[in-house]
Design an enzyme around this catalytic site. Sequence first.
Site, PDB file in Angstrom:
ATOM      1  N   ASP A  49       0.798  -1.228   0.000  1.00 22.21           N
ATOM      2  CA  ASP A  49       0.000   0.000   0.000  1.00 22.21           C
ATOM      3  C   ASP A  49       0.830   1.278   0.000  1.00 22.21           C
ATOM      4  O   ASP A  49       0.293   2.355  -0.260  1.00 22.21           O
ATOM      5  CB  ASP A  49      -0.938   0.017   1.203  1.00 22.21           C
ATOM      6  CG  ASP A  49      -1.992  -1.080   1.125  1.00 22.21           C
ATOM      7  OD1 ASP A  49      -2.695  -1.126   0.100  1.00 22.21           O
ATOM      8  OD2 ASP A  49      -2.100  -1.876   2.060  1.00 22.21           O
TER       9      ASP A  49
ATOM     10  N   ARG B 295     -17.478  -0.136 -24.261  1.00 17.14           N
ATOM     11  CA  ARG B 295     -18.190  -0.129 -22.998  1.00 17.14           C
ATOM     12  C   ARG B 295     -17.393   0.621 -21.938  1.00 17.14           C
ATOM     13  O   ARG B 295     -16.232   0.989 -22.144  1.00 17.14           O
ATOM     14  CB  ARG B 295     -18.421  -1.553 -22.490  1.00 17.14           C
ATOM     15  CG  ARG B 295     -19.415  -2.369 -23.294  1.00 17.14           C
ATOM     16  CD  ARG B 295     -19.720  -3.669 -22.575  1.00 17.14           C
ATOM     17  NE  ARG B 295     -20.694  -4.450 -23.310  1.00 17.14           N
ATOM     18  CZ  ARG B 295     -20.505  -5.699 -23.703  1.00 17.14           C
ATOM     19  NH1 ARG B 295     -19.361  -6.301 -23.462  1.00 17.14           N
ATOM     20  NH2 ARG B 295     -21.464  -6.356 -24.332  1.00 17.14           N
TER      21      ARG B 295
ATOM     22  N   GLY C 147      -6.678  -1.347  -2.009  1.00 16.53           N
ATOM     23  CA  GLY C 147      -6.449  -0.084  -1.322  1.00 16.53           C
ATOM     24  C   GLY C 147      -7.696   0.300  -0.556  1.00 16.53           C
ATOM     25  O   GLY C 147      -8.569   0.983  -1.069  1.00 16.53           O
ATOM     26  N   HIS C 148      -7.791  -0.196   0.691  1.00 16.85           N
ATOM     27  CA  HIS C 148      -9.004   0.028   1.481  1.00 16.85           C
ATOM     28  C   HIS C 148      -9.059   1.430   2.074  1.00 16.85           C
ATOM     29  O   HIS C 148     -10.085   2.108   2.031  1.00 16.85           O
ATOM     30  CB  HIS C 148      -9.091  -1.010   2.599  1.00 16.85           C
ATOM     31  CG  HIS C 148     -10.287  -0.850   3.480  1.00 16.85           C
ATOM     32  ND1 HIS C 148     -11.577  -0.975   2.997  1.00 16.85           N
ATOM     33  CD2 HIS C 148     -10.410  -0.569   4.799  1.00 16.85           C
ATOM     34  CE1 HIS C 148     -12.438  -0.776   3.992  1.00 16.85           C
ATOM     35  NE2 HIS C 148     -11.751  -0.523   5.086  1.00 16.85           N
TER      36      HIS C 148
ATOM     37  N   ARG D 127     -18.836  -3.145 -17.190  1.00 16.65           N
ATOM     38  CA  ARG D 127     -18.184  -4.394 -16.784  1.00 16.65           C
ATOM     39  C   ARG D 127     -17.148  -4.117 -15.693  1.00 16.65           C
ATOM     40  O   ARG D 127     -16.452  -3.100 -15.725  1.00 16.65           O
ATOM     41  CB  ARG D 127     -17.509  -5.066 -17.980  1.00 16.65           C
ATOM     42  CG  ARG D 127     -18.498  -5.561 -19.039  1.00 16.65           C
ATOM     43  CD  ARG D 127     -19.395  -6.649 -18.484  1.00 16.65           C
ATOM     44  NE  ARG D 127     -20.401  -7.080 -19.442  1.00 16.65           N
ATOM     45  CZ  ARG D 127     -20.232  -8.042 -20.329  1.00 16.65           C
ATOM     46  NH1 ARG D 127     -19.058  -8.663 -20.404  1.00 16.65           N
ATOM     47  NH2 ARG D 127     -21.197  -8.381 -21.163  1.00 16.65           N
TER      48      ARG D 127
END
Length: 238
Positions: free
Chosen positions: A18, A53, A61-62, A159
């Site tokens: 991170d 699309r 990566g919270h 998607r």
Amino acid sequence: NLLREEGLNVITLPKTIDNDLWGTDMTFGFQSAVDIATDTIDRIHTTATSHSRVFIIEVMGHKVGHVTLHAGIAGGADIILLPEIPYDIKAIKNVIDKRTQAGKRFTILAVAEGAISKEDAELPKKKYKEKLEARAKKYPSVSYEIADQINQVIGSEVRVTVPGHIQRGGEPCPYDRVLSTRIGAGAAEDEDYGIMIGVINGKIKRVPLAECAGKLKMVSPKDQIVKAAKQIGISFGD
């Protein structure tokens, strides 16, 4: 740092994908994760251009968005959504509409798993936690919620690709191998304890654990890399 406070001799190394550790410019593992996420975005371009699309690639990566930010720029994403910069779905729609009007029939979003809307960012922590619990019953992750929101405002199929934990696995890239060797060598020759071996401006530094423990190095909207991304036309949905 808690172990240090108990009297143990501790030296720590900055190992996380991170790149969110305070007291070092770079952690080893970060560049390897960025390489994998970038490769995923690169590969999605082929299908995105041929199928016309909107595609979302969810990057790990919270709490912090360093991996998403770097991979999004390197992979040529059109929109990057980070935990540190709350997004507005209307702003995202505007970007997609402008690309369509310009003859660009696809849009790629690099979305951090902790991306948050402006509305949710204003909620008290307890209310936001309750909303996350409710969302988990309907959507596998935030990217699917964003895909649904985009579908509602533009009426086009979206998607989602989630490379998931493969971003943490496999062989480390050469950069990380060299970086970890430098940091490990710095730790081996050190006679002090209660420190983290970091890298600042390319040089090995010894940072007191008391100064860096418990702190996250976040992405700032004012960071030069964010400004550079905006200058080349990348939107952050804000």
